[in-house]
Design a protein around this motif. Structure first.
Motif, PDB file in Angstrom:
ATOM      1  N   TYR D  72     -31.769 -10.577  85.021  1.00 43.64           N
ATOM      2  CA  TYR D  72     -31.112 -11.810  85.454  1.00 43.64           C
ATOM      3  C   TYR D  72     -32.033 -12.985  85.197  1.00 43.64           C
ATOM      4  CZ  TYR D  72     -34.267 -12.240  89.389  1.00 43.64           C
ATOM      5  OH  TYR D  72     -35.393 -12.411  90.134  1.00 43.64           O
ATOM      6  N   MET D  94     -27.426 -15.779  86.592  1.00 43.10           N
ATOM      7  CA  MET D  94     -26.606 -15.021  85.663  1.00 43.10           C
ATOM      8  C   MET D  94     -27.405 -13.781  85.315  1.00 43.10           C
ATOM      9  SD  MET D  94     -26.567 -16.939  81.932  1.00 43.10           S
ATOM     10  CE  MET D  94     -26.568 -15.688  80.641  1.00 43.10           C
ATOM     11  N   GLY D  95     -26.701 -12.711  84.987  1.00 47.01           N
ATOM     12  CA  GLY D  95     -27.426 -11.480  84.732  1.00 47.01           C
ATOM     13  C   GLY D  95     -26.623 -10.513  83.899  1.00 47.01           C
ATOM     14  N   LEU D  96     -27.266  -9.437  83.518  1.00 50.65           N
ATOM     15  CA  LEU D  96     -26.596  -8.338  82.845  1.00 50.65           C
ATOM     16  C   LEU D  96     -26.356  -7.257  83.886  1.00 50.65           C
ATOM     17  CD1 LEU D  96     -28.539  -8.230  79.492  1.00 50.65           C
ATOM     18  CD2 LEU D  96     -26.075  -8.571  79.759  1.00 50.65           C
ATOM     19  N   ARG D 104     -23.418  -3.068  79.659  1.00 51.18           N
ATOM     20  CA  ARG D 104     -23.948  -4.105  80.535  1.00 51.18           C
ATOM     21  C   ARG D 104     -23.176  -5.383  80.251  1.00 51.18           C
ATOM     22  NH1 ARG D 104     -29.492  -2.163  78.235  1.00 51.18           N
ATOM     23  NH2 ARG D 104     -29.644  -0.208  79.388  1.00 51.18           N
ATOM     24  N   VAL D 105     -22.642  -5.961  81.310  1.00 46.43           N
ATOM     25  CA  VAL D 105     -21.786  -7.147  81.169  1.00 46.43           C
ATOM     26  C   VAL D 105     -22.557  -8.381  81.603  1.00 46.43           C
ATOM     27  CG1 VAL D 105     -19.692  -8.261  82.039  1.00 46.43           C
ATOM     28  CG2 VAL D 105     -19.676  -5.807  81.506  1.00 46.43           C
ATOM     29  N   ASN D 106     -22.481  -9.424  80.778  1.00 45.51           N
ATOM     30  CA  ASN D 106     -23.114 -10.695  81.104  1.00 45.51           C
ATOM     31  C   ASN D 106     -22.213 -11.449  82.077  1.00 45.51           C
ATOM     32  OD1 ASN D 106     -25.024 -12.740  80.886  1.00 45.51           O
ATOM     33  ND2 ASN D 106     -23.894 -13.770  79.257  1.00 45.51           N
ATOM     34  N   ALA D 107     -22.731 -11.831  83.250  1.00 40.34           N
ATOM     35  CA  ALA D 107     -21.862 -12.416  84.273  1.00 40.34           C
ATOM     36  C   ALA D 107     -22.638 -13.274  85.253  1.00 40.34           C
ATOM     37  CB  ALA D 107     -21.162 -11.293  85.044  1.00 40.34           C
ATOM     38  N   LEU D 108     -21.909 -14.108  85.971  1.00 39.94           N
ATOM     39  CA  LEU D 108     -22.475 -14.802  87.114  1.00 39.94           C
ATOM     40  C   LEU D 108     -22.811 -13.743  88.165  1.00 39.94           C
ATOM     41  CD1 LEU D 108     -19.851 -17.689  87.488  1.00 39.94           C
ATOM     42  CD2 LEU D 108     -22.029 -17.731  86.249  1.00 39.94           C
ATOM     43  N   GLY D 140     -11.714 -16.528  86.973  1.00 41.09           N
ATOM     44  CA  GLY D 140     -12.953 -16.021  86.400  1.00 41.09           C
ATOM     45  C   GLY D 140     -13.469 -14.852  87.230  1.00 41.09           C
ATOM     46  N   PHE D 141     -14.694 -14.441  86.927  1.00 42.61           N
ATOM     47  CA  PHE D 141     -15.228 -13.300  87.660  1.00 42.61           C
ATOM     48  C   PHE D 141     -16.730 -13.450  87.852  1.00 42.61           C
ATOM     49  CE2 PHE D 141     -17.483 -11.076  84.251  1.00 42.61           C
ATOM     50  CZ  PHE D 141     -16.941 -11.689  83.138  1.00 42.61           C
TER      51      PHE D 141
END
Ligand code: ZN
Ligand code: ZN
Lengths: 380, 149, 380, 149
Positions: D72, D94-96, D104-108, D140-141
């Protein structure tokens, strides 16, 4: 340059679509790869030709076909971008480093006139000296003045190209218009009317090129690239580009003449040896001037040539069998590769109702901002 | 006054190197050209190098005010982007104006758009083209027919 | 590739200037041409590397040097653009078509973060997943977690590069900062601080390249190009690019490892044979990772390498003698050619107070959006 | 109602292929992934071709809602361009996020930015991220820590 061949072609129709540039580009690329009888993993280097798309568009489009670590870059030289990208692939093959490359052209453009700040200075935009058609039209007016070329002759070019386009599923407009309809369409910049001019739009076209040796092993229906030349207009040789002034004391050969001459020299043939032509009819007058510049007739005789009917599909020097830019539109980065798609189809005998009977050689020609010109000569 | 408190000039040229200074009396303002001492070519504006031969041996000079129309067109639609001409839009001529200095300059050409002709005599007209965001008068130029009003 | 040499170099300092991109580009180009002992009229083809400049920038810049009809085009591959443009010139020379080319890199960029819409999708921009430094920082955090790399080690890289920059008149920032000052500068994206990150700016750099035969006739001080490689990151090998997700099951070698490996193979040498390096320190952590990826140390040992002092100018593997991107800034299109300018100066022994004693070989490395990576190895 | 008189849906996904439908009950919305039957790799969103091997033999599936933080960062400055997050700006992570599906998803990542750590357990949270120009709720997510509030 007879050591390089076009092994596969692909196209996404030119027009306006509710699809991303990645989608239309990947479709054309996949088609060309299939047509060549190879896979994406076989391709050793790839070039994207584009003008208005954002950075790294080539990589973004081609990642859709799967992962690879080959070099992919974007190439831009205004309307000549496609020719320049093809030339880089040819140079890469001739260097001996690779023997199979993909060249993709893709564009997705806003409607109407192009964003002038891409090629014009702020003061030219402020004063309104920033419309591409106005530069084309000034050339037309002078040609009419010097050589007696008529508005009727200009309209005949548009009439021919609209008629040809009816048979081209990849064209944006596929409708025949009467001479009256063309000449009564609104003037854009005198003497050029709306039905005599091309529109920016969306589209993609791709080719797979290979060394002759590699192609021999792969089989298929290779078309030879006899010449692929790119030049820039020299000083005062063209006023299509957004120049401020030009010389009144010298008039060197224009970019189309200069580029075609080099291409003929490299290919070892002349205009009389070429069976079909796709040229940059950004406006109908422009095609008349190109007739002269590529040597289909003498200086000032372009008007008479369209009158003669010789540039019809069934004439002896057919020009813009596809309908030309007037009917296809101009997705800039895809434009030259779209022309090459047409010529390759013609040389393969695959062009159906718009087939030039027995075509063995063909030329594709583009010309645009900055006096960028590219000419590719092909044969079977 | 500009944002940082400095006085801005009341007038600026639409491109700094195109027009002679000062800009107070617009009747006295001329187009600026650059002549190459190497190849003899003259081009519009002040240039450090010759656009023809690349020589740096350049001489800045005032261009003549009288010319003839070498070619032209009529712009029938409002140009895109930050066009600062008349609003509402009016069709106008643009053309290449041949000057005695051996060059043709791309410029607005004033006169009845339906009566324009190649070869007509023209004279330079320097005028306030528009006002910019900072409230300055931006000076542009055009060529006007001298044979017909 | 030992058949191609760099014959001339030119640079316009990197920074922020009240000049047009045409001006700074033309200055660098003219300098490289002079340095090569040739004239603009001798050049047979030219490439412009750029990312943010408008269409036909190459032609617009180079027309300032005088009229020519040679092919000039713009090349873009994000931060690797300069390497890709150089590679095209090398391919053109190796194809036998030409023997003297100009490669120019130019950029003029807005202050602050780059326009995210150039490389990120609208939804990523809306959610704020669109900052380049955040991607770099995530790599740093993971490296610290896996290998114990410390914030102090990261700051040491910035400290070294700022110290080196004092002697580089072409750098934007030329000031030494204490370790405290660096670590107390504001966090941009944890763990990276403001004084550990590079800024976009303006700049230009150019090289004249020639075939060895042509160079032999021309004399001068040619530097050999031993390898010039461009690759894209393969699937899941890099998360620097604006990807949505990556694999949790595979971890192929990253783009720097893959590109450097190919370059070493082509040059026939290894990292131990190279005397000086210019690498893509978009942030100070990145340089630590590159140490590992180009083989200056093993995986996870990058932190220890900066501790050892061996990457100082007087160490045995000096890195970023110029001050790196942290101090020069990153005018994207000009960046790799600026690195090459530095390496050529080093190999010529012209680098004054930042000279690596007796340097005979050097490497330049860039890496950026889309996982575009270029590596050029040179020797005298 | 849109300009052309048609009813617009009240809610839209921030990217159409990222989230399952319908969007009425956000607690039931899941992330969409694509699994390649050829190479087995799973990636975020609906895809016609595998980004790894290029195969078109793809299967769309719902992704798991529980994951762990692989890495992150904390974004400390307002992102440039059309950022639609909180105004005034607040630093965010933000992180993976590693999911059991092998990606691994890039996301808030939601949680105290000063207390974030690699390895913490996370759960998907789907929410109305902002309202667009047409007045629609844009969904969003993010992933939120489940070990600390
Ligand atoms: Zn001259
Ligand atoms: Zn797969």
């Amino acid at each position: 340059m007879s050591d390089v061949v076009i092994l596969g072609i692909g196209i996404h129709p030119f027009g306006r679509f509710d699809k991303t540039f990645e989608e239309i580009g990947a479709e054309a690329a996949a088609q060309a790869i299939d047509d060549a009888g190879v896979t994406w993993q076989d391709i050793q280097t790839a070039y994207l030709s584009r003008m208005y798309l954002p950075a790294t568009s080539g990589a973004r489009i081609l990642r859709r076909l799967g992962s690879t670590d080959i070099p992919i870059c974007d190439i831009e030289a205004a309307c000549a971008s496609g020719g320049v990208a093809l030339r880089q692939a040819i140079l890469a093959i001739r260097s001996g480093e690779i023997d199979l490359a993909l060249v993709l052209g893709t564009e997705k453009m806003p409607r109407g006139f192009m964003d002038p700040s891409m090629i014009y200075a702020p003061w030219q935009v402020a004063m309104g000296l920033s419309l591409n058609p106005s530069y084309w039209s000034m050339r037309a007016k002078r040609h009419m003045y010097e050589h007696g070329t008529s508005e009727l002759q200009i309209a005949k070019v548009a009439h021919k190209n609209h008629r040809n386009s009816v048979h081209n599923p990849n064209a944006m407009y596929r409708k025949e218009f009467s001479m009256e309809k063309i000449m009564e369409s609104p003037l854009v910049c005198d003497p050029i009317h709306l039905l005599e001019i091309c529109a920016p739009n969306d589209g993609a076209a791709a080719v797979v090129v290979a060394s002759k040796e590699r192609a021999a092993k792969l089989g298929g229906r290779p078309i030879q690239v006899d010449a692929c030349v790119h030049t820039l207009a020299t000083y005062s040789s063209d006023f299509r580009c957004p120049a401020d002034s030009m010389s009144a004391t010298m008039a060197p050969p224009g970019p189309t003449s200069a580029t075609a001459r080099k291409a003929y020299e490299i290919a070892g043939i002349g205009p009389q040896d070429i069976d079909c032509f796709e040229v940059q009819d950004t406006d109908a007058f422009c095609e008349i001037e190109i007739y002269e510049d590529i040597g289909l007739c003498g200086l000032g005789e372009g008007g008479a040539l369209i009158d003669s009917g010789r540039t019809e599909i069934n004439g002896d020097t057919p020009v813009n069998m596809s309908g030309g830019l007037i009917c296809k539109g101009e997705p800039v980065g895809a434009s030259h590769l779209g022309q090459i798609h047409e010529i390759v189809s013609q040389l393969r005998g695959d062009s159906g109702p718009r087939q030039v009977s027995g075509a063995r050689t063909g030329m594709a020609h583009v010309l645009g901002a900055g006096g960028n010109c590219a000419v590719t000569i092909m044969s079977r | 006054m500009s944002e940082d408190g400095k006085d801005l000039p009341k007038r600026v040229a639409i491109r700094d190197d195109l027009l002679t200074k000062p800009l107070d009396d617009l009747d006295k303002v001329r187009l600026v050209g650059s002549r190459c001492r190497q190849c003899g070519e003259t081009s519009l504006g002040e240039r450090g190098r010759c656009p023809n031969c690349g020589s740096g041996d350049m001489e800045t000079r005032e261009l003549g005010t009288e010319g003839t129309l070498w070619t032209y067109t009529v712009v029938r639609n409002r140009p895109p982007g930050k066009y600062r001409g008349p609003d509402p839009f009016q069709p106008f001529c643009m053309g290449l104006v041949e000057l005695p200095d051996g060059l043709r300059v791309n410029a607005l050409v004033e006169g009845d758009v339906e009566e324009m002709e190649i070869g007509v005599p023209l004279r330079l007209r320097v005028f306030v083209h528009h006002e910019n965001e900072a409230g300055q008068e931006v000076v542009g130029f055009a060529f006007a027919r001298t044979d017909k009003p």
